[in-house]
Write a protein that holds these residues in place. Structure first.
Motif, PDB file in Angstrom:
ATOM      1  N   UNK A   1      53.250  27.633  39.572  1.00 26.20           N
ATOM      2  CA  UNK A   1      53.305  28.425  40.809  1.00 26.20           C
ATOM      3  C   UNK A   1      51.925  28.474  41.457  1.00 26.20           C
ATOM      4  N   UNK A   2      51.896  28.919  42.695  1.00 24.99           N
ATOM      5  CA  UNK A   2      50.636  29.089  43.425  1.00 24.99           C
ATOM      6  C   UNK A   2      50.668  30.439  44.138  1.00 24.99           C
ATOM      7  N   UNK A   3      49.487  31.001  44.349  1.00 22.95           N
ATOM      8  CA  UNK A   3      49.434  32.241  45.135  1.00 22.95           C
ATOM      9  C   UNK A   3      48.348  32.130  46.189  1.00 22.95           C
ATOM     10  N   UNK A   4      48.577  32.846  47.280  1.00 22.24           N
ATOM     11  CA  UNK A   4      47.660  32.826  48.422  1.00 22.24           C
ATOM     12  C   UNK A   4      47.397  34.271  48.841  1.00 22.24           C
ATOM     13  N   UNK A   5      46.145  34.579  49.051  1.00 25.35           N
ATOM     14  CA  UNK A   5      45.761  35.948  49.415  1.00 25.35           C
ATOM     15  C   UNK A   5      45.267  35.988  50.853  1.00 25.35           C
ATOM     16  N   UNK A   6      45.824  36.887  51.622  1.00 20.37           N
ATOM     17  CA  UNK A   6      45.379  37.107  52.998  1.00 20.37           C
ATOM     18  C   UNK A   6      45.227  38.607  53.192  1.00 20.37           C
ATOM     19  N   UNK A   7      43.982  39.058  53.185  1.00 17.17           N
ATOM     20  CA  UNK A   7      43.740  40.489  53.223  1.00 17.17           C
ATOM     21  C   UNK A   7      44.253  41.130  51.945  1.00 17.17           C
ATOM     22  N   UNK A   8      45.102  42.136  52.088  1.00 16.35           N
ATOM     23  CA  UNK A   8      45.683  42.794  50.918  1.00 16.35           C
ATOM     24  C   UNK A   8      47.020  42.182  50.513  1.00 16.35           C
ATOM     25  N   UNK A   9      47.485  41.199  51.280  1.00 20.52           N
ATOM     26  CA  UNK A   9      48.778  40.578  51.011  1.00 20.52           C
ATOM     27  C   UNK A   9      48.622  39.367  50.090  1.00 20.52           C
ATOM     28  N   UNK A  10      49.547  39.233  49.157  1.00 23.42           N
ATOM     29  CA  UNK A  10      49.589  38.079  48.262  1.00 23.42           C
ATOM     30  C   UNK A  10      50.961  37.436  48.391  1.00 23.42           C
ATOM     31  N   UNK A  11      50.977  36.146  48.660  1.00 19.01           N
ATOM     32  CA  UNK A  11      52.247  35.415  48.731  1.00 19.01           C
ATOM     33  C   UNK A  11      52.259  34.338  47.650  1.00 19.01           C
TER      34      UNK A  11
ATOM     35  N   UNK B   1      53.491  41.960  42.413  1.00 19.83           N
ATOM     36  CA  UNK B   1      52.628  40.911  42.973  1.00 19.83           C
ATOM     37  C   UNK B   1      51.264  40.906  42.297  1.00 19.83           C
ATOM     38  N   UNK B   2      50.741  42.091  42.016  1.00 17.79           N
ATOM     39  CA  UNK B   2      49.439  42.189  41.352  1.00 17.79           C
ATOM     40  C   UNK B   2      49.504  41.590  39.948  1.00 17.79           C
ATOM     41  N   UNK B   3      50.574  41.924  39.220  1.00 22.33           N
ATOM     42  CA  UNK B   3      50.709  41.408  37.858  1.00 22.33           C
ATOM     43  C   UNK B   3      50.928  39.902  37.849  1.00 22.33           C
ATOM     44  N   UNK B   4      51.701  39.405  38.813  1.00 22.00           N
ATOM     45  CA  UNK B   4      51.929  37.961  38.873  1.00 22.00           C
ATOM     46  C   UNK B   4      50.656  37.229  39.278  1.00 22.00           C
ATOM     47  N   UNK B   5      49.883  37.816  40.168  1.00 19.14           N
ATOM     48  CA  UNK B   5      48.603  37.198  40.520  1.00 19.14           C
ATOM     49  C   UNK B   5      47.680  37.135  39.297  1.00 19.14           C
ATOM     50  N   UNK B   6      47.676  38.188  38.483  1.00 15.13           N
ATOM     51  CA  UNK B   6      46.869  38.176  37.259  1.00 15.13           C
ATOM     52  C   UNK B   6      47.315  37.049  36.332  1.00 15.13           C
ATOM     53  N   UNK B   7      48.633  36.850  36.235  1.00 18.86           N
ATOM     54  CA  UNK B   7      49.142  35.742  35.427  1.00 18.86           C
ATOM     55  C   UNK B   7      48.677  34.404  35.992  1.00 18.86           C
ATOM     56  N   UNK B   8      48.653  34.312  37.326  1.00 20.53           N
ATOM     57  CA  UNK B   8      48.164  33.101  37.971  1.00 20.53           C
ATOM     58  C   UNK B   8      46.686  32.872  37.707  1.00 20.53           C
ATOM     59  N   UNK B   9      45.905  33.928  37.754  1.00 22.29           N
ATOM     60  CA  UNK B   9      44.470  33.811  37.493  1.00 22.29           C
ATOM     61  C   UNK B   9      44.217  33.416  36.046  1.00 22.29           C
ATOM     62  N   UNK B  10      45.001  33.963  35.143  1.00 23.01           N
ATOM     63  CA  UNK B  10      44.886  33.579  33.731  1.00 23.01           C
ATOM     64  C   UNK B  10      45.204  32.101  33.554  1.00 23.01           C
ATOM     65  N   UNK B  11      46.230  31.638  34.241  1.00 25.73           N
ATOM     66  CA  UNK B  11      46.615  30.230  34.170  1.00 25.73           C
ATOM     67  C   UNK B  11      45.520  29.336  34.743  1.00 25.73           C
ATOM     68  N   UNK B  12      44.940  29.751  35.838  1.00 23.83           N
ATOM     69  CA  UNK B  12      43.894  28.943  36.481  1.00 23.83           C
ATOM     70  C   UNK B  12      42.615  28.877  35.651  1.00 23.83           C
TER      71      UNK B  12
ATOM     72  N   UNK C   1      60.982  48.579  35.512  1.00 22.04           N
ATOM     73  CA  UNK C   1      60.667  47.140  35.589  1.00 22.04           C
ATOM     74  C   UNK C   1      61.116  46.585  36.937  1.00 22.04           C
ATOM     75  N   UNK C   2      62.322  46.967  37.355  1.00 23.91           N
ATOM     76  CA  UNK C   2      62.851  46.472  38.637  1.00 23.91           C
ATOM     77  C   UNK C   2      61.998  46.957  39.800  1.00 23.91           C
ATOM     78  N   UNK C   3      61.623  48.227  39.768  1.00 25.26           N
ATOM     79  CA  UNK C   3      60.764  48.763  40.836  1.00 25.26           C
ATOM     80  C   UNK C   3      59.436  48.023  40.886  1.00 25.26           C
ATOM     81  N   UNK C   4      58.878  47.773  39.726  1.00 19.46           N
ATOM     82  CA  UNK C   4      57.622  47.016  39.644  1.00 19.46           C
ATOM     83  C   UNK C   4      57.781  45.641  40.288  1.00 19.46           C
ATOM     84  N   UNK C   5      58.864  44.941  39.937  1.00 23.71           N
ATOM     85  CA  UNK C   5      59.072  43.574  40.434  1.00 23.71           C
ATOM     86  C   UNK C   5      59.281  43.530  41.940  1.00 23.71           C
TER      87      UNK C   5
END
Length: 251
Positions: free
Chosen positions: A68-78, A162-173, A152-156
């Motif tokens: 996966x990939x993530x992109x940050x624009x301001x406070x938004x992460x896609x 998004x914050x947790x998934x970005x952390x997973x992405x940073x760990x992967x990178x 868990x559902x509310x978090x997702x």
């Protein structure tokens, strides 16, 4: 004299506890929630091992991101994910489950680790086959004694996911060897392609090569009776030499 004998016995107990108390093997699995190869590895190789005889020798880290990939624009992460938007949601659910699942004092037969791997194994077994297009999170939670699915559902579905998934992405990178295939499996924080490939078809046999003596019986079956790693032999010899030196002090 009796005090000397007691002291020797105590030291012997400590030394043998150190030798025979096998350290846990750090294992990190980098995977994707809708990846067929990830599902095959987790459900057929990883899960049976860590819920069986090898449960006490594994220090497991799960990183649900993969290619996966993530992109940050301001406070938004896609995010863009290898198997589409549904996988992005699935990766968030996994990340949130890893973060939020907790054991309860009245469920002493379950630990945070067993609850988490049970839940994730259930999700991976479901794969992409969702009856009536209903994500299997609630079903897997109910089947596996997870009592905080709503959290868990509310978090997702919120910024936290998004914050947790970005952390997973940073760990992967941060991997020393950039991830090129999914799943990717690290033993002792090291990646070796031959080990990664072998683990996906024979995880138990691969793991047992890293487990110190005395190994679980399942390792003896895989490695041959009496097989010891050089690390284990060195540890035993070193401890025996230390024990001999200590005994001499009491003569």
């Amino acid at each position: 004299m009796s005090h000397k004998i007691s002291a020797v016995c105590l030291l012997m107990s400590c030394l043998f506890a150190a030798v025979y108390g096998a350290a846990k093997v750090p294992i990190a699995v980098y995977y994707e929630s809708l990846c067929p190869d990830s599902a095959k590895f987790i459900t057929e190789q990883l899960y049976p091992a860590v819920r069986g005889e090898l449960r006490d020798v594994v220090d497991l880290t799960l990183v649900p991101f993969g290619k996966s990939q993530f992109f940050t624009q301001g406070s938004e992460v896609t995010f863009t994910c290898h198997h589409g938007p549904n996988e992005c949601y699935g990766n968030k659910v996994h990340a949130c489950a890893i973060e939020h699942i907790q054991a309860n004092s009245y469920q002493v037969e379950y630990t945070r680790e067993t609850l988490t791997i049970d839940f994730i194994n259930c999700l991976m077994k479901a794969g992409k086959n969702f009856p009536d297009n209903v994500y299997p999170g609630q079903r897997c939670a109910q089947e596996n004694h997870i009592n905080n699915w709503e959290n868990i559902k509310t978090c997702a579905n919120t910024t936290e996911g998004s914050v947790l998934l970005r952390k997973a992405g940073e760990t992967t990178q941060r991997l020393k060897e950039p991830l090129t295939s999914v799943p990717t499996i690290l033993f002792n924080e090291q990646f070796e392609k031959s080990v990664n490939d072998r683990a996906q078809v024979n995880f138990v046999g691969t793991l047992c090569k890293y487990v110190s003596a005395p190994q679980p019986r399942i390792c003896t079956a895989h490695n041959g009776a009496g097989a010891l790693s050089m690390t284990s032999v060195s540890a035993i010899l070193g401890s025996l030499l230390g024990l001999w030196s200590i005994i001499r002090l009491f003569h």
